[in-house]
Design a protein around this motif. Structure first.
Motif, PDB file in Angstrom:
ATOM      1  N   PRO A 197       3.407  -0.372  -8.690  1.00  0.00           N
ATOM      2  CA  PRO A 197       3.416  -0.507  -7.467  1.00  0.00           C
ATOM      3  C   PRO A 197       4.982  -1.277  -7.109  1.00  0.00           C
ATOM      4  N   ILE A 201       5.308   1.918  -4.700  1.00  0.00           N
ATOM      5  CA  ILE A 201       4.419   1.612  -3.539  1.00  0.00           C
ATOM      6  C   ILE A 201       5.071   0.402  -2.608  1.00  0.00           C
TER       7      ILE A 201
ATOM      8  N   GLY B  19      -3.876   3.474  -4.736  1.00  0.00           N
ATOM      9  CA  GLY B  19      -2.415   2.936  -4.587  1.00  0.00           C
ATOM     10  C   GLY B  19      -1.338   4.177  -4.360  1.00  0.00           C
ATOM     11  N   VAL B  36      -1.945  -4.418  -2.166  1.00  0.00           N
ATOM     12  CA  VAL B  36      -1.477  -3.925  -3.537  1.00  0.00           C
ATOM     13  C   VAL B  36      -1.471  -4.834  -4.586  1.00  0.00           C
TER      14      VAL B  36
END
Lengths: 203, 93
Positions: A197, A201, B19, B36
């Motif tokens: 992430p 992300i 995700g 997240v």
């Protein structure tokens, strides 16, 4: 039916050990695992501080990276980790052949990581993304390649474990080496679950 | 046969794809950061408890691993909310 053919056809049953206070694997491996966790904790702080100083670069940075590559690596590592859970379960039931098969599967999937990474970096370079493109990409290369080094060590460990399993070194009574290698492998999973992430992300 | 380990693996795959979907949609802001962070706690916790079998393991080892998978998401939220303060604290001049 012979014992070996029965073993190779049998289904690996999940056999989690539930002895309270147990130290899984061996103490030496836990020293290594905690060193890795401290190392990456420090590197993650580099990421946090770099992000705090360059919020814009970290906001637009993930847009240029291939999310599919990060996702593929995550799926490969998690599935490889699953295979190692099954390998440990199998050896606890003295199913050596099944344990070896699961370990080989874990290695096979684990090698998918450097392959995906190779194509990802090629794709990055073709799109002008290299270590000096900007602070986000410098941290990205630094963290992901450091992780790749740890995964390489893990893969070498798994190959050693597969060889040892192949020669019958492990049994339900003695498999701490196999368990220790699996634990290190799962630690690389945990580290990647954070890295994924961070670069693909979060904005 | 779908056993306990298979269910755990499927859960991890599902959370990963969720995700990835968030990343592809390119959402940004507080909600993404919080999502997240939650995904990190969930996935990290699942690996620690089920893949590494920490639920019944030595308490000190378990606590260190659990602390790691909780502390990082907390820092993610901290950097998102207080990035300016961190920048000031980590500036040398």
């Amino acid at each position: 039916m012979t014992t070996s053919s029965a073993e190779s056809l049998s289904v690996t049953v999940d056999t989690e050990v539930t002895v309270p206070g147990r130290v899984p694997g061996n103490s030496g491996m836990w020293v290594g695992i905690f060193c890795v966790l401290v190392e990456f904790f420090l590197l993650f702080n580099v990421y946090f501080i770099a992000k705090a100083h360059n919020p814009e670069a970290f906001f637009i940075g993930p847009d240029k990276l291939a999310t599919i590559a990060g996702t593929a690596i995550t799926l490969l590592l998690l599935t490889s980790g699953y295979c190692m859970v099954k390998a440990v379960s199998a050896i606890r039931s003295d199913q050596r052949k099944a344990s070896l098969r699961w370990t080989i599967m874990a290695i096979f999937l684990g090698f998918g990581y450097p392959i995906v990474k190779y194509f990802e970096i090629r794709w990055n370079v073709a799109h002008g993304i290299h270590g000096e493109t900007g602070v986000f990409y410098t941290v990205y290369y630094y963290l992901t390649l450091t992780h790749l080094v740890h995964v390489t060590w893990g893969l070498m460990g798994l190959i050693w474990i597969a060889l040892r399993t192949g020669v019958g070194a492990y049994s339900s009574q003695n498999h701490s080496g196999l368990e220790a290698a699996a634990l290190y492998w799962h630690t690389t999973d945990i580290i990647w679950l954070v890295i994924f992430p961070f670069f693909y992300i979060l904005r | 046969m779908i056993g306990h380990t298979e269910r755990i693996w499927l859960m991890l795959i599902g959370l990963t794809l969720l995700g990835a979907l968030l990343g592809e949609k390119g959402h940004a802001g507080w909600l993404l950061t919080l999502t997240v962070a939650i995904l990190l706690v969930l996935k990290g916790g699942i690996v620690v408890d089920h893949y590494m079998e920490m639920r019944s393991a030595n308490q000190r080892i378990r606590n260190i691993l659990r602390l790691f998978v909780v502390l990082i998401p907390i820092l993610v939220i901290f950097v998102h909310n207080w990035g300016e303060d961190i920048r000031r604290l980590t500036t040398l001049n």
